[in-house]
Structure formats: C-alpha cells, structure tokens
Design an enzyme around this catalytic site. Structure first.
Site, PDB file in Angstrom:
ATOM      1  N   ASP A  64       1.192  -1.247   0.173  1.00  0.00           N
ATOM      2  CA  ASP A  64      -0.033   0.027  -0.061  1.00  0.00           C
ATOM      3  C   ASP A  64       0.896   1.152   0.030  1.00  0.00           C
ATOM      4  OD1 ASP A  64      -1.739   2.054   0.259  1.00  0.00           O
ATOM      5  OD2 ASP A  64      -2.520   1.405   2.144  1.00  0.00           O
ATOM      6  N   SER A 143      -1.143  11.818 -16.011  1.00  0.00           N
ATOM      7  CA  SER A 143      -2.501  11.620 -16.928  1.00  0.00           C
ATOM      8  C   SER A 143      -2.801  13.061 -17.752  1.00  0.00           C
ATOM      9  CB  SER A 143      -3.626  11.715 -15.874  1.00  0.00           C
ATOM     10  OG  SER A 143      -4.725  11.543 -16.419  1.00  0.00           O
ATOM     11  N   TYR A 157      -9.034  14.226  -8.478  1.00  0.00           N
ATOM     12  CA  TYR A 157      -8.251  13.144  -9.170  1.00  0.00           C
ATOM     13  C   TYR A 157      -7.171  13.929 -10.314  1.00  0.00           C
ATOM     14  CZ  TYR A 157      -6.784   9.854 -13.038  1.00  0.00           C
ATOM     15  OH  TYR A 157      -5.989   9.367 -13.796  1.00  0.00           O
ATOM     16  N   LYS A 161      -3.192  14.478 -10.191  1.00  0.00           N
ATOM     17  CA  LYS A 161      -2.239  14.139 -11.403  1.00  0.00           C
ATOM     18  C   LYS A 161      -1.420  15.365 -11.647  1.00  0.00           C
ATOM     19  CE  LYS A 161      -2.944   9.785 -11.965  1.00  0.00           C
ATOM     20  NZ  LYS A 161      -2.094   8.939 -11.831  1.00  0.00           N
TER      21      LYS A 161
END
Length: 252
Positions: A64, A143, A157, A161
């Site tokens: 993790d 991304s 999100y 990124k």
C-alpha cells in the site's frame, strides 16, 4: 543498440493489472529483474508469475504505497536481496468521480495519499540506492487530465495528477547531480484500467473515439513502451519531461 535494461532492478507499483501489469511484462521481456508490487498481493504475484513463465526474473510484494512505513519496509527487503534499485516506476493510482461540492475530506485524502504521497514515499525510499551508484531512472505515471482538467467531475483526481507532474519536474532538478533522470508519462483514455469503467459510463464511446485523431482508445500495451524507453539508455539525456501517450487526444 543495447538499451541498458538487462539485469536492471526495476521496482513497479500498481503492477497487478492494467497499465502496471503491461509495464512489468515489458521490462521482463527486456531482461530486467522486475519487482512487481500492488496493494493486491495476489495480483502482483500473478504478474510476477507471468514474467517467470516467459523466462524472466520477477518477485512480487503486496504494498500500500500510501503507507510510508510499508514502502520503506518493502524497498528495504528488495535492496537487501538485490543490492540496489535501478529503476522506479511509480504507477499505482486510484480514481474517483465527484463534483467539487461533493468531494469529502476522506475521499480527497485517499486520492492524494495514493496518487501523490505514494509516489513521494517511493522516491524517498528508492533514491538512496540510486545515489549510491550515481545512476537511476524514475518514471511517474501522470495523466492527460492533469494538464487539461479533464471533462468529468473529478477535480480531486485531476489536481492530484497535476501535482505528480510538478513533483516530477522538481525531482528531476533535485536528483540530476547523481545522474538520476526523472520523467513522466501521461496516458489519455485507456481501456482495461481501474478508471475505464467509470469513464465509459460517463462518455459516449463514439463521441470519444471521434475526439481522438488516431480513432481509438489506448490499451495498456500502448503505454508501457514509453515507460521502458524513459528507463533505457536511449533516454539518458532526457529528464524533467512528460511524454503524452494519448493518440492525439491532447497536443501541446
């Protein structure tokens, strides 16, 4: 030309499926010693087993990346066995869809814990080995949405990124004196990833394809070669760069 990857110890996060699995298999085919890690230990072992069955070398570890202590423990185990880490591929990431007004504290922390802190912890743990040998390669998966903001309700999100990309440039500056190159790869819309199902539910497939000049969505095997290239000798004079792999969906 020898790409310099044979025998290199390559530590890959999120290697249990999707893009990470493809990256691991590509490095295995290059003769690298692959360390496949994933929060799903069984998935990481499946990836490692595929590489071994193909004649390559691979170990698997459950990890993790949001837990700093776990990252240092696994990296310590790897360096004790192999003596070093040559290449770090920070691929592990999580996604989430929520409007800005609906993002919770817990969801924000989950995304940043994995997508940003996880990459930071892995760099902290792996870089001392690279410094000791005055050589290393770091590739951070970013991304296209980290540059464009994307089209979906996922500000937490996309901002995570974007943070990965700026952190990659900062790392490129900081680690350059030790011949450690740090670059990023920014995929576009890719089939077969954790995000693909949510993406497909939120977009008309035909409209999406029409927006991509190469007229198809990407696949994990479209992304992996760019990562391998950035770790190779062919990219020895490239650092602080972001390679867009998106079929022309975004050009800059």
């Amino acid at each position: 030309m020898d790409n310099g990857l044979k025998g290199r110890v390559v530590f890959i996060t999120g290697a249990g499926g999707g893009i990470g699995r493809s990256i691991a298999r590509h490095f295995g085919a290059e003769g690298s010693r692959v360390i496949a890690t994933d929060i799903d230990a069984a998935a990481a072992e499946r990836t490692a087993a595929e590489i071994r069955e193909a004649g390559g070398e691979a170990d698997a570890h459950g990890l993790d990346v949001a837990r700093r202590d776990a990252v240092f423990a696994v990296v310590g185990t790897v360096t004790r066995k192999h003596g070093k880490i040559d290449v770090l591929v920070n691929n592990a990431g999580v996604v989430g869809l929520a409007k800005i007004e609906e993002i919770t504290d817990a969801e924000f922390d989950r995304l940043y814990g994995v997508n940003v802190k996880g990459k930071l912890w892995c760099m902290q743990a792996a870089v001392p080995s690279m410094k000791a040998q005055n050589w290393g390669r770091i590739v951070n998966l970013c991304s296209v949405s980290g540059k464009t903001g994307g089209r979906l309700p996922y500000a937490h999100y996309t901002s995570s990124k974007g943070a990965v990309w700026t952190m990659t440039m900062a790392a490129a500056h900081e680690f350059a004196p030790w011949n450690i190159n740090c670059n990023g790869v920014a995929p576009g819309s890719v089939i077969g990833t954790a995000f693909s199902k949510d993406f497909e539910l939120s977009n008309d497939p035909e409209v999406l394809r029409a927006s991509i000049p190469l007229a198809r969505r990407g696949q994990p095997d479209d992304i992996a070669p760019a990562v391998v290239f950035l770790a190779s000798e062919g990219a020895r004079y490239i650092t602080g760069e972001l390679i867009d792999v998106n079929g022309g969906l975004h050009m800059d």
